[in-house]
Structures are given as structure tokens and as C-alpha cells.
Design a protein around this motif. Structure first.
Motif, PDB file in Angstrom:
ATOM      1  N   GLN A 147      -5.695  16.320  -5.006  1.00  0.00           N
ATOM      2  CA  GLN A 147      -5.025  15.212  -5.685  1.00  0.00           C
ATOM      3  C   GLN A 147      -5.901  14.603  -6.770  1.00  0.00           C
ATOM      4  OE1 GLN A 147      -3.833  12.549  -2.576  1.00  0.00           O
ATOM      5  NE2 GLN A 147      -2.293  13.961  -1.781  1.00  0.00           N
ATOM      6  N   LEU A 148      -7.212  14.610  -6.546  1.00  0.00           N
ATOM      7  CA  LEU A 148      -8.142  14.061  -7.531  1.00  0.00           C
ATOM      8  C   LEU A 148      -8.447  15.039  -8.662  1.00  0.00           C
ATOM      9  CD1 LEU A 148     -10.691  12.298  -5.146  1.00  0.00           C
ATOM     10  CD2 LEU A 148      -8.989  11.216  -6.621  1.00  0.00           C
ATOM     11  N   GLY A 149      -7.982  16.282  -8.505  1.00  0.00           N
ATOM     12  CA  GLY A 149      -8.236  17.279  -9.530  1.00  0.00           C
ATOM     13  C   GLY A 149      -9.566  17.983  -9.390  1.00  0.00           C
ATOM     14  N   ASP A 150     -10.260  17.784  -8.274  1.00  0.00           N
ATOM     15  CA  ASP A 150     -11.536  18.463  -8.031  1.00  0.00           C
ATOM     16  C   ASP A 150     -11.232  19.776  -7.317  1.00  0.00           C
ATOM     17  OD1 ASP A 150     -14.085  19.305  -7.353  1.00  0.00           O
ATOM     18  OD2 ASP A 150     -14.778  17.289  -6.834  1.00  0.00           O
ATOM     19  N   HIS A 151     -10.836  20.771  -8.089  1.00  0.00           N
ATOM     20  CA  HIS A 151     -10.343  22.017  -7.534  1.00  0.00           C
ATOM     21  C   HIS A 151     -11.411  22.827  -6.814  1.00  0.00           C
ATOM     22  CE1 HIS A 151      -7.164  21.402 -10.813  1.00  0.00           C
ATOM     23  NE2 HIS A 151      -6.732  20.903  -9.678  1.00  0.00           N
ATOM     24  N   ASP A 152     -12.645  22.759  -7.273  1.00  0.00           N
ATOM     25  CA  ASP A 152     -13.714  23.509  -6.605  1.00  0.00           C
ATOM     26  C   ASP A 152     -13.936  22.996  -5.186  1.00  0.00           C
ATOM     27  OD1 ASP A 152     -14.158  25.124  -8.824  1.00  0.00           O
ATOM     28  OD2 ASP A 152     -15.743  23.831  -9.614  1.00  0.00           O
ATOM     29  N   ARG A 153     -13.996  21.692  -5.039  1.00  0.00           N
ATOM     30  CA  ARG A 153     -14.197  21.118  -3.700  1.00  0.00           C
ATOM     31  C   ARG A 153     -12.962  21.304  -2.819  1.00  0.00           C
ATOM     32  NH1 ARG A 153     -17.633  15.560  -4.627  1.00  0.00           N
ATOM     33  NH2 ARG A 153     -19.575  16.616  -5.178  1.00  0.00           N
ATOM     34  N   ALA A 154     -11.790  21.204  -3.413  1.00  0.00           N
ATOM     35  CA  ALA A 154     -10.563  21.427  -2.646  1.00  0.00           C
ATOM     36  C   ALA A 154     -10.527  22.859  -2.138  1.00  0.00           C
ATOM     37  CB  ALA A 154      -9.339  21.143  -3.511  1.00  0.00           C
ATOM     38  N   ARG A 155     -10.849  23.803  -2.999  1.00  0.00           N
ATOM     39  CA  ARG A 155     -10.857  25.214  -2.618  1.00  0.00           C
ATOM     40  C   ARG A 155     -11.845  25.438  -1.472  1.00  0.00           C
ATOM     41  NH1 ARG A 155     -10.723  26.855  -7.055  1.00  0.00           N
ATOM     42  NH2 ARG A 155      -8.755  27.881  -7.237  1.00  0.00           N
ATOM     43  N   ALA A 156     -13.040  24.883  -1.588  1.00  0.00           N
ATOM     44  CA  ALA A 156     -14.048  25.046  -0.537  1.00  0.00           C
ATOM     45  C   ALA A 156     -13.565  24.450   0.780  1.00  0.00           C
ATOM     46  CB  ALA A 156     -15.365  24.398  -0.967  1.00  0.00           C
ATOM     47  N   ALA A 157     -12.938  23.302   0.730  1.00  0.00           N
ATOM     48  CA  ALA A 157     -12.450  22.651   1.950  1.00  0.00           C
ATOM     49  C   ALA A 157     -11.364  23.481   2.612  1.00  0.00           C
ATOM     50  CB  ALA A 157     -11.934  21.247   1.634  1.00  0.00           C
ATOM     51  N   TYR A 158     -10.383  23.943   1.842  1.00  0.00           N
ATOM     52  CA  TYR A 158      -9.313  24.762   2.409  1.00  0.00           C
ATOM     53  C   TYR A 158      -9.855  26.073   2.967  1.00  0.00           C
ATOM     54  CZ  TYR A 158      -5.660  21.727   0.445  1.00  0.00           C
ATOM     55  OH  TYR A 158      -4.833  20.676   0.150  1.00  0.00           O
ATOM     56  N   GLU A 159     -10.791  26.682   2.267  1.00  0.00           N
ATOM     57  CA  GLU A 159     -11.370  27.929   2.765  1.00  0.00           C
ATOM     58  C   GLU A 159     -12.130  27.694   4.065  1.00  0.00           C
ATOM     59  OE1 GLU A 159     -13.547  29.329  -0.637  1.00  0.00           O
ATOM     60  OE2 GLU A 159     -11.765  30.267  -1.507  1.00  0.00           O
ATOM     61  N   ASP A 160     -12.836  26.577   4.158  1.00  0.00           N
ATOM     62  CA  ASP A 160     -13.539  26.236   5.398  1.00  0.00           C
ATOM     63  C   ASP A 160     -12.563  26.107   6.561  1.00  0.00           C
ATOM     64  OD1 ASP A 160     -15.949  26.203   4.043  1.00  0.00           O
ATOM     65  OD2 ASP A 160     -16.057  24.013   3.923  1.00  0.00           O
ATOM     66  N   VAL A 161     -11.435  25.466   6.300  1.00  0.00           N
ATOM     67  CA  VAL A 161     -10.414  25.283   7.338  1.00  0.00           C
ATOM     68  C   VAL A 161      -9.889  26.641   7.796  1.00  0.00           C
ATOM     69  CG1 VAL A 161      -8.080  24.425   7.777  1.00  0.00           C
ATOM     70  CG2 VAL A 161      -9.749  22.965   6.617  1.00  0.00           C
TER      71      VAL A 161
ATOM     72  N   LEU B 126      -3.759  25.619  -5.948  1.00  0.00           N
ATOM     73  CA  LEU B 126      -4.873  25.351  -6.853  1.00  0.00           C
ATOM     74  C   LEU B 126      -4.859  26.348  -8.008  1.00  0.00           C
ATOM     75  CD1 LEU B 126      -7.691  24.770  -4.228  1.00  0.00           C
ATOM     76  CD2 LEU B 126      -6.531  23.039  -5.590  1.00  0.00           C
ATOM     77  N   PRO B 127      -5.352  25.923  -9.163  1.00  0.00           N
ATOM     78  CA  PRO B 127      -5.435  26.869 -10.280  1.00  0.00           C
ATOM     79  C   PRO B 127      -6.314  28.057  -9.886  1.00  0.00           C
ATOM     80  CG  PRO B 127      -5.926  24.638 -11.015  1.00  0.00           C
ATOM     81  CD  PRO B 127      -5.837  24.614  -9.518  1.00  0.00           C
ATOM     82  N   LYS B 128      -5.964  29.208 -10.398  1.00  0.00           N
ATOM     83  CA  LYS B 128      -6.741  30.409 -10.117  1.00  0.00           C
ATOM     84  C   LYS B 128      -8.130  30.268 -10.721  1.00  0.00           C
ATOM     85  CE  LYS B 128      -3.276  32.408  -8.187  1.00  0.00           C
ATOM     86  NZ  LYS B 128      -3.105  32.177  -6.800  1.00  0.00           N
TER      87      LYS B 128
END
Length: 70
Positions: A22-36, A61-63
Motif C-alpha cells: 500500500q505504501l508503494g515499497d514493492h521490494d519490502r512487500a515482495r520480501a515479506a510475501y516471499e517470507d510468508v 506487485l510490479p514485475k
């Protein structure tokens, strides 16, 4: 790296992924989802809806862009 098989830690990491997206921090979002997804890779079927939500969040998330060497 996040290590937590189930429960509160993984739920918190899932929520972090949503917030980062939601904040647009796609790198951290990607890392969090991958961790899950790693943490829940052998989860009981009751976690299936949350696993699918993490996959969908990751897919939204954007590719990743491939960087060319200069």
C-alpha cells in the motif's frame, strides 16, 4: 531473513507485506510475501486462504525489472 513457521510472526509478516504494498515499497512487500510463502510451504490446509492471499499479493506487485550492465 524471516524464520517463523506459523502463527503470530508469520501473520505479522503477511500484514507487513500488505502495508508495504500500500505504501508503494514493492521490494519490502515482495520480501515479506516471499517470507510468508516459505514459512507456510508445508502448512496445514487451514492456512490455504492465507497462503493464496500472499500469492495474490505477490502477483499484484510490479514485475522485477532486469538491470542491464552498463
Amino acid at each position: 531473513i524471516f524464520y517463523g513457521p506459523f502463527g503470530g510472526e508469520t501473520e505479522a509478516r503477511f500484514a507487513s507485506g500488505q502495508i508495504y504494498r500500500q505504501l508503494g515499497d514493492h521490494d519490502r512487500a515482495r520480501a515479506a510475501y516471499e517470507d510468508v510463502l516459505v514459512a507456510w510451504r508445508n502448512a496445514d490446509p487451514e492456512f490455504a486462504p492465507r497462503i493464496e492471499a500472499a500469492r495474490e499479493g505477490l502477483a499484484r506487485l510490479p514485475k522485477l525489472l532486469r538491470r542491464e550492465a552498463p
